[in-house]
Design a protein around this motif. Structure first.
Motif, short mmCIF file in Angstrom:
data_model
loop_
_atom_site.label_atom_id
_atom_site.label_comp_id
_atom_site.label_asym_id
_atom_site.label_seq_id
_atom_site.Cartn_x
_atom_site.Cartn_y
_atom_site.Cartn_z
N THR A 294 0.85 -1.18 0.00
CA THR A 294 0.00 0.00 0.00
C THR A 294 0.89 1.24 0.00
O THR A 294 2.08 1.16 0.35
CB THR A 294 -0.90 0.05 1.24
N PRO A 295 0.35 2.40 -0.37
CA PRO A 295 1.16 3.62 -0.29
C PRO A 295 1.70 3.88 1.11
O PRO A 295 2.86 4.30 1.25
CB PRO A 295 0.17 4.71 -0.73
N ARG A 296 0.90 3.64 2.15
CA ARG A 296 1.38 3.86 3.51
C ARG A 296 2.54 2.92 3.83
O ARG A 296 3.55 3.34 4.41
CB ARG A 296 0.24 3.66 4.52
N GLN A 297 2.43 1.68 3.45
CA GLN A 297 3.53 0.75 3.67
C GLN A 297 4.78 1.19 2.90
O GLN A 297 5.91 1.06 3.40
CB GLN A 297 3.13 -0.66 3.24
N TRP A 346 9.60 9.06 -4.03
CA TRP A 346 9.04 9.19 -2.67
C TRP A 346 7.77 10.05 -2.71
O TRP A 346 6.76 9.68 -2.09
CB TRP A 346 10.06 9.89 -1.76
N ALA A 347 7.86 11.19 -3.39
CA ALA A 347 6.72 12.11 -3.40
C ALA A 347 5.49 11.48 -4.05
O ALA A 347 4.35 11.74 -3.63
CB ALA A 347 7.11 13.39 -4.15
N GLY A 348 5.70 10.65 -5.06
CA GLY A 348 4.57 9.99 -5.71
C GLY A 348 3.80 9.10 -4.75
O GLY A 348 2.56 9.10 -4.76
N TRP A 349 4.50 8.36 -3.91
CA TRP A 349 3.82 7.51 -2.94
C TRP A 349 3.18 8.34 -1.83
O TRP A 349 2.12 7.98 -1.30
CB TRP A 349 4.77 6.47 -2.37
N LEU A 350 3.81 9.46 -1.49
CA LEU A 350 3.23 10.31 -0.45
C LEU A 350 1.91 10.92 -0.92
O LEU A 350 0.94 10.98 -0.15
CB LEU A 350 4.23 11.41 -0.06
N THR A 351 1.84 11.38 -2.15
CA THR A 351 0.58 11.96 -2.64
C THR A 351 -0.51 10.90 -2.78
O THR A 351 -1.70 11.21 -2.67
CB THR A 351 0.78 12.66 -3.98
N GLU A 356 -4.42 15.15 -0.46
CA GLU A 356 -4.61 16.59 -0.29
C GLU A 356 -3.33 17.37 -0.64
O GLU A 356 -3.37 18.59 -0.84
CB GLU A 356 -5.04 16.91 1.14
N LEU A 357 -2.20 16.66 -0.73
CA LEU A 357 -0.94 17.31 -1.09
C LEU A 357 -0.77 17.37 -2.60
O LEU A 357 -1.12 16.43 -3.31
CB LEU A 357 0.25 16.53 -0.50
N THR A 358 -0.21 18.47 -3.08
CA THR A 358 0.18 18.53 -4.48
C THR A 358 1.54 17.83 -4.63
O THR A 358 2.27 17.66 -3.64
CB THR A 358 0.32 19.98 -4.95
N PRO A 359 1.92 17.44 -5.84
CA PRO A 359 3.24 16.82 -6.03
C PRO A 359 4.39 17.72 -5.55
O PRO A 359 5.37 17.23 -4.98
CB PRO A 359 3.31 16.58 -7.54
#
Length: 412
Positions: A294-297, A346-351, A356-359
C-alpha cells in the motif's frame, strides 16, 4: 577646442564603467551562492570575481583570501538567523504560539536565503577561532530557545528527546535552502512550519544502542573495492582535499602505482564513490517498495530503509553531502538528476497516501525528511535509526500516524 581638464569621452556605444556602491554586498551574495552550491574547496576566487563583474584585484581589496570571504558569508547567514528569531517575542503564556513563530521565522529566513543557505552544511568543518565561536553561539542560542519553548509545550520530555526533536525541527525548517523545487514563498513557509510543528507531540520510541556501522565481517578481496572503501573512509574523516593518493595507497596496503591501475585520479575515486552512494539509495528504494503493498507501507518502508542506511553507511553519504562540489560539472548534474528522480518516487507515494498534497508540496516534505535524516546521522554519536525514522515519518505523515494494520514495522 575642448578644455584640457575635460574628462575623456567613453568609446562610442559604451557606457562608462562605474563602481557599484554595494560592491562588497554583491561579492558576498555571489560568494554565498557559490559556497552553498559547491562547498568550500571547489570555489575559486577568480570565478567569484567574474560572477560579480569585477576584477580579481578588486575582490582582494575587500577580502584578502578565500577563507575571509567564506567566514563573512557564514557570519552573514548566522546573523540573519539570529535576527529572525530575535524578532519573535517571548510568550510564556502561549508556548505553542511562540514555537510556531520561531519555526516560521527560521523557515522564512531559509526561503529568503535559498540560494545561499546550504553553507550551514559545512560551516562547522572550515570555520576557525572567532568565526567558529560566533556561528556556534548563534546556533546554540537558537537551539536553547527552541528547546526551552518545546519543554513548555512538552514537560514530559527528557533532555535527550528534547534535544533530538529540537535538532529535527531546525533541520526541517532549514531544508528549503538545500534544494531548488519551486513553490510560492508563502506556501513554503506554511507547509514547512506546519511540518516542523507536527514534531512537537511526536512519540519517540525508547532509545536503543545506535548502529555505528557494520561490526567485523569480511573485507572485499577486489583491490578496486578495497581502494574505494578506504578512500570513502578517509574522505569522510579528513575531507577530499586533505587526502592524498599516498594516503589511499597506504590504507589499502598498495603502492601508489597500484591506485592508478584502478583509478586515473583521486577525483575519479570520488566520482565512483558518489555513484556508489546514488546506486545504494536507488537500490534501497526498490527494496523498500518490494516489501510494500500500500502507499502507507511504501512510505514507512522508504523512511525506515533510508534511516537504516544512513546509520550504517554514514561515511559514504556524508562524503556525498559535503564533497559534491569536487567533481566535474557534468557528473554533478547527472547525480543531481538521479537524486531528483528518487525524490519524485518518494513524493509519488506520499501523494497517493495523502491526496490533499500537491506533487510539489510532497517534494518539499520529502526533502525535509531527507535533510533531517542526514543531519541527525552525521555526528558520530548519533541517535538510533528507530528514533530518526519516527521523526521522518511524522514530518511526512503529520497527524496521519502509521497504524498497526500498515504491515511494516517502524523498528528494525
Amino acid at each position: 577646442m575642448a578644455s584640457r581638464s575635460s574628462t575623456p569621452a567613453a568609446p562610442q556605444g559604451r557606457k562608462p564603467r562605474r563602481r557599484p556602491a554595494d560592491r562588497r554586498d554583491v561579492i558576498l551574495r555571489v560568494a554565498a551562492k557559490a559556497f552553498s552550491d559547491s562547498g568550500y574547496h571547489a570555489v575559486r576566487l577568480d570565478d567569484i570575481a567574474d560572477a560579480a563583474g569585477i576584477s580579481a584585484p578588486a575582490l582582494y581589496r575587500h577580502f584578502p583570501n578565500k577563507y575571509a570571504l567564506f567566514a563573512e558569508t557564514a557570519r552573514s547567514l548566522a546573523g540573519a538567523l539570529a535576527a529572525a528569531t530575535a524578532a519573535v517575542p517571548s510568550s510564556p503564556e502561549d508556548p505553542a504560539g511562540e514555537l510556531r513563530g520561531l519555526l516560521g521565522a527560521l523557515t522564512a529566513a531559509a526561503v529568503d536565503n535559498r540560494r545561499t543557505g546550504g553553507i550551514y552544511h559545512w560551516e562547522a568543518d572550515y570555520l576557525v577561532d572567532d568565526d567558529a565561536r560566533y556561528v556556534r553561539t548563534v546556533v546554540v542560542d537558537q537551539h536553547r530557545r527552541i528547546r526551552s519553548v518545546l519543554y513548555a509545550c512538552r514537560p514530559d520530555l527528557d533532555g535527550a528527546a528534547a534535544d533530538l526533536i529540537t535538532a529535527a525541527m531546525t533541520s526541517a525548517v532549514a531544508s528549503p535552502a538545500t534544494h531548488r523545487t519551486v513553490l510560492a514563498a508563502r506556501q513554503i513557509v506554511t507547509l514547512i512550519t506546519d511540518a516542523a510543528m507536527s514534531l512537537t507531540d511526536v512519540e519517540l520510541p525508547p532509545e536503543s544502542t545506535p548502529r555505528i556501522g557494520p561490526a567485523g565481517g569480511l573485507s572485499p578481496t577486489s583491490k578496486r573495492e578495497v581502494l574505494l572503501a578506504e578512500s570513502i573512509r578517509l574522505f569522510a574523516a579528513r575531507g577530499f582535499r586533505e587526502v592524498t593518493i599516498d594516503d589511499i595507497a597506504r590504507a589499502a596496503d598498495l603502492p601508489p602505482s597500484g591506485v592508478y591501475r584502478h583509478f586515473e585520479s583521486k577525483a575519479a575515486i570520488l566520482q565512483a564513490a558518489f555513484w556508489r552512494a546514488s546506486d545504494r539509495v536507488t537500490a534501497m528504494i526498490s527494496d523498500a517498495l518490494a516489501r510494500a503493498a500500500t502507499p502507507r507501507q511504501a512510505i514507512v518502508a522508504l523512511v525506515t530503509g533510508y534511516c537504516d542506511m544512513c546509520c550504517t553507511n554514514n561515511d559514504i553519504l556524508a562524503v556525498y553531502a559535503s564533497e559534491i562540489g569536487n567533481i566535474e560539472p557534468r557528473q554533478r548534474t547527472e547525480l543531481r538528476a538521479q537524486q531528483r528522480i528518487n525524490v519524485e518516487e518518494w513524493a509519488g507515494w506520499l501523494t497517493r497516501d495523502r491526496p490533499e498534497l500537491t506533487p510539489v508540496q510532497a517534494r518539499f516534505l520529502v526533502q525535509a525528511a531527507l535533510n533531517v535524516t542526514m543531519d541527525l546521522t552525521r555526528p558520530r554519536r548519533r541517535p538510533s535509526a528507530e528514533r530518526v525514522s519516527s521523526l521522518g515519518l511524522r514530518l511526512l505523515l503529520a497527524d496521519h500516524a502509521p497504524r498497526q494494520s500498515d504491515g511494516v514495522q517502524i523498528s528494525q
